[in-house]
Motif scaffolding. Structure first.
Motif, PDB file in Angstrom:
ATOM      1  N   GLY A  45       9.433   8.527  -6.470  1.00  0.00           N
ATOM      2  CA  GLY A  45       8.133   8.205  -7.035  1.00  0.00           C
ATOM      3  C   GLY A  45       7.002   8.183  -6.027  1.00  0.00           C
ATOM      4  N   PHE A  46       5.813   8.067  -6.576  1.00  0.00           N
ATOM      5  CA  PHE A  46       4.570   8.108  -5.820  1.00  0.00           C
ATOM      6  C   PHE A  46       4.486   6.995  -4.780  1.00  0.00           C
ATOM      7  CE2 PHE A  46      -0.048   7.073  -5.720  1.00  0.00           C
ATOM      8  CZ  PHE A  46      -0.519   8.284  -5.256  1.00  0.00           C
ATOM      9  N   SER A  47       4.841   5.769  -5.152  1.00  0.00           N
ATOM     10  CA  SER A  47       4.716   4.629  -4.248  1.00  0.00           C
ATOM     11  C   SER A  47       5.618   4.782  -3.034  1.00  0.00           C
ATOM     12  CB  SER A  47       5.037   3.325  -4.989  1.00  0.00           C
ATOM     13  OG  SER A  47       4.853   2.204  -4.150  1.00  0.00           O
ATOM     14  N   ASN A  48       6.863   5.148  -3.254  1.00  0.00           N
ATOM     15  CA  ASN A  48       7.804   5.334  -2.154  1.00  0.00           C
ATOM     16  C   ASN A  48       7.375   6.495  -1.261  1.00  0.00           C
ATOM     17  OD1 ASN A  48      10.444   4.827  -0.789  1.00  0.00           O
ATOM     18  ND2 ASN A  48      10.882   6.883  -1.530  1.00  0.00           N
ATOM     19  N   ALA A  49       6.842   7.562  -1.876  1.00  0.00           N
ATOM     20  CA  ALA A  49       6.402   8.728  -1.105  1.00  0.00           C
ATOM     21  C   ALA A  49       5.266   8.367  -0.158  1.00  0.00           C
ATOM     22  CB  ALA A  49       5.959   9.843  -2.060  1.00  0.00           C
ATOM     23  N   LEU A  50       4.333   7.527  -0.609  1.00  0.00           N
ATOM     24  CA  LEU A  50       3.218   7.132   0.251  1.00  0.00           C
ATOM     25  C   LEU A  50       3.703   6.330   1.453  1.00  0.00           C
ATOM     26  CD1 LEU A  50       0.442   6.126  -2.315  1.00  0.00           C
ATOM     27  CD2 LEU A  50       0.789   8.290  -1.144  1.00  0.00           C
ATOM     28  N   ARG A  51       4.722   5.532   1.234  1.00  0.00           N
ATOM     29  CA  ARG A  51       5.296   4.745   2.328  1.00  0.00           C
ATOM     30  C   ARG A  51       5.989   5.678   3.334  1.00  0.00           C
ATOM     31  NH1 ARG A  51       7.416   1.398  -0.669  1.00  0.00           N
ATOM     32  NH2 ARG A  51       9.564   2.131  -0.792  1.00  0.00           N
ATOM     33  N   GLU A  52       6.745   6.625   2.825  1.00  0.00           N
ATOM     34  CA  GLU A  52       7.457   7.561   3.690  1.00  0.00           C
ATOM     35  C   GLU A  52       6.470   8.432   4.480  1.00  0.00           C
ATOM     36  OE1 GLU A  52      10.661   7.759   4.286  1.00  0.00           O
ATOM     37  OE2 GLU A  52      11.241   6.194   2.874  1.00  0.00           O
TER      38      GLU A  52
ATOM     39  N   ASN B  47      -1.875   4.391   5.212  1.00  0.00           N
ATOM     40  CA  ASN B  47      -2.282   3.102   5.763  1.00  0.00           C
ATOM     41  C   ASN B  47      -2.778   2.107   4.729  1.00  0.00           C
ATOM     42  OD1 ASN B  47      -3.437   5.394   7.987  1.00  0.00           O
ATOM     43  ND2 ASN B  47      -1.978   3.880   8.718  1.00  0.00           N
ATOM     44  N   GLY B  48      -3.021   2.550   3.522  1.00  0.00           N
ATOM     45  CA  GLY B  48      -3.476   1.649   2.474  1.00  0.00           C
ATOM     46  C   GLY B  48      -3.588   2.382   1.152  1.00  0.00           C
ATOM     47  N   ILE B  49      -3.422   1.640   0.068  1.00  0.00           N
ATOM     48  CA  ILE B  49      -3.536   2.210  -1.274  1.00  0.00           C
ATOM     49  C   ILE B  49      -4.607   1.444  -2.032  1.00  0.00           C
ATOM     50  CG2 ILE B  49      -2.336   2.790  -3.417  1.00  0.00           C
ATOM     51  CD1 ILE B  49       0.309   2.615  -1.845  1.00  0.00           C
TER      52      ILE B  49
ATOM     53  N   ALA C 140      10.043  -3.056  -0.062  1.00  0.00           N
ATOM     54  CA  ALA C 140      10.311  -2.480   1.262  1.00  0.00           C
ATOM     55  C   ALA C 140      10.119  -3.485   2.387  1.00  0.00           C
ATOM     56  CB  ALA C 140       9.397  -1.277   1.492  1.00  0.00           C
ATOM     57  N   LYS C 141       9.842  -4.738   2.053  1.00  0.00           N
ATOM     58  CA  LYS C 141       9.638  -5.755   3.086  1.00  0.00           C
ATOM     59  C   LYS C 141      10.906  -5.914   3.922  1.00  0.00           C
ATOM     60  CE  LYS C 141       7.842 -10.431   3.719  1.00  0.00           C
ATOM     61  NZ  LYS C 141       7.342 -11.650   3.040  1.00  0.00           N
ATOM     62  N   GLY C 142      10.751  -5.865   5.238  1.00  0.00           N
ATOM     63  CA  GLY C 142      11.894  -5.965   6.135  1.00  0.00           C
ATOM     64  C   GLY C 142      12.540  -4.637   6.443  1.00  0.00           C
ATOM     65  N   SER C 143      12.041  -3.569   5.836  1.00  0.00           N
ATOM     66  CA  SER C 143      12.581  -2.230   6.063  1.00  0.00           C
ATOM     67  C   SER C 143      11.605  -1.411   6.900  1.00  0.00           C
ATOM     68  CB  SER C 143      12.834  -1.526   4.727  1.00  0.00           C
ATOM     69  OG  SER C 143      13.698  -2.279   3.906  1.00  0.00           O
ATOM     70  N   PHE C 144      12.035  -0.215   7.280  1.00  0.00           N
ATOM     71  CA  PHE C 144      11.143   0.716   7.967  1.00  0.00           C
ATOM     72  C   PHE C 144      11.190   2.055   7.255  1.00  0.00           C
ATOM     73  CE2 PHE C 144      10.022   4.016  10.967  1.00  0.00           C
ATOM     74  CZ  PHE C 144       8.847   3.523  11.496  1.00  0.00           C
ATOM     75  N   PRO C 145      10.038   2.610   6.910  1.00  0.00           N
ATOM     76  CA  PRO C 145       8.704   2.012   7.053  1.00  0.00           C
ATOM     77  C   PRO C 145       8.503   0.858   6.071  1.00  0.00           C
ATOM     78  CG  PRO C 145       8.562   4.098   5.876  1.00  0.00           C
ATOM     79  CD  PRO C 145       9.977   3.964   6.330  1.00  0.00           C
ATOM     80  N   GLY C 146       7.682  -0.086   6.479  1.00  0.00           N
ATOM     81  CA  GLY C 146       7.442  -1.268   5.657  1.00  0.00           C
ATOM     82  C   GLY C 146       6.415  -1.019   4.567  1.00  0.00           C
ATOM     83  N   PRO C 147       6.069  -2.074   3.838  1.00  0.00           N
ATOM     84  CA  PRO C 147       5.138  -1.935   2.714  1.00  0.00           C
ATOM     85  C   PRO C 147       3.760  -1.429   3.144  1.00  0.00           C
ATOM     86  CG  PRO C 147       6.256  -4.060   2.656  1.00  0.00           C
ATOM     87  CD  PRO C 147       6.563  -3.447   3.988  1.00  0.00           C
ATOM     88  N   VAL C 148       3.158  -0.632   2.272  1.00  0.00           N
ATOM     89  CA  VAL C 148       1.776  -0.195   2.463  1.00  0.00           C
ATOM     90  C   VAL C 148       0.880  -1.215   1.766  1.00  0.00           C
ATOM     91  CG1 VAL C 148       0.089   1.644   2.050  1.00  0.00           C
ATOM     92  CG2 VAL C 148       2.498   2.212   2.456  1.00  0.00           C
TER      93      VAL C 148
END
Length: 239
Positions: free
Chosen positions: A112-119, A123-125, A148-156
C-alpha cells in the motif's frame, strides 16, 4: 529556534493504475496554502487520550508559553547533509483498503501507499481534511505508520492541514498526528502554544512575501513552509 522550510511538497495522483513505486511528480509548481475552515473530529480517537492532550494544550495556552523536548518532524525535515527534504500530500480520496490486500492503489496493506512512502524514506505526509469523510484517510495513515514504531525505516510523520481549535488538535494528536499545518490567518499565539503543549509541531504555511514570513516568525512555530515564487529576489528575502 524556528526552522524555515522551502520544501518540495508533492501530490500523489489519485488515478487508476497509480503505483507508489512509480515516479511521483508534483501536481502543481507551487506549494498550496489552504483556506481556513478545516473539519475533522475522528470518532476513532480514544476519548481518554483526547482529554489528556486537550488538558495539556489548555495548560500551555493558560501559561502563555510551551516548549517541546522532542521534534521528530523538524528532525526529519532538517538534514545535516543539507539534502532536500520531501513531503508528500496524500489525496484524501485515496482508497483505504484492507491490511491483507496486496493492492498498490490503497493506503493499507503490504504494498500500500503508506508503507511505500516509508520505504521510499519520505520525510512527512500532509493530509488536507476538507470533509468529515476524509478523516478515514487520516486515521488509516496514522494507524499504519504507528505500526512501524521500533522498526527501520520508522514511521513517517503525519501532518493534518488545517485546525479550527485546540479541541480538534487534541483529536488529531490522539490519532497519532505529529504536526498541524496552519495558514497565517489561522495561526495565533494561543494556537501555537496549545499545539506545542500537546507535542504537536506547529507549522505555518506562508507565501514568499517577506511581511508574511516575518509575521509567522513572531508566532514562533517549529516550522515555516514558504511557497515558491517566480520572483527570485523575493524568495531570497524570504529565506
Amino acid at each position: 529556534k524556528v526552522f524555515p522550510l522551502i520544501m518540495a511538497l508533492l501530490a500523489a495522483p489519485y488515478v487508476e493504475g497509480f503505483a507508489p513505486s512509480a515516479p511521483i511528480m508534483p501536481r502543481a509548481p507551487r506549494l498550496r496554502t489552504y483556506a481556513s475552515g478545516s473539519v475533522g473530529v475522528s470518532m476513532a480517537a480514544s476519548e481518554k487520550q483526547v482529554a489528556k492532550w486537550l488538558e495539556k494544550g489548555q495548560d500551555a495556552v493558560a501559561a502563555g508559553e510551551a516548549k517541546m523536548k522532542l521534534k521528530p518532524l523538524s528532525k526529519a525535515l532538517s538534514k545535516a547533509t543539507k539534502a532536500m527534504a520531501v513531503g508528500l500530500e496524500c489525496s484524501p480520496q485515496m482508497p483505504v483498503g484492507k491490511k491483507t490486500t496486496k493492492d498498490e492503489v490503497q493506503i493499507l496493506g503490504p504494498n500500500g501507499f503508506s508503507n511505500a512512502l516509508r520505504e521510499l524514506k519520505y520525510n512527512g505526509i500532509w493530509v488536507n481534511v476538507e470533509r468529515e469523510s476524509h478523516m478515514e484517510v487520516l486515521e488509516a495513515l496514522c494507524e499504519e505508520q504507528a505500526s512501524a514504531k521500533g522498526s527501520f525505516p520508522g514511521p513517517v510523520g503525519i501532518v493534518k492541514v488545517g485546525c479550527k481549535d485546540i479541541e480538534e488538535a487534541a483529536n488529531a494528536k490522539a490519532l497519532g498526528c505529529t504536526g498541524i499545518s496552519l495558514t497565517l490567518a489561522d495561526a495565533t499565539e494561543d494556537m501555537v502554544n496549545g499545539l506545542k503543549g500537546m507535542a504537536l509541531e506547529p507549522i505555518i504555511a506562508v507565501s514568499s512575501f517577506v511581511m508574511e514570513v516575518e509575521n509567522a516568525v513572531k508566532l514562533q512555530p517549529n516550522i515555516i513552509v514558504v511557497s515558491e515564487t517566480d520572483d527570485i529576489n523575493e524568495m531570497k528575502k524570504a529565506r
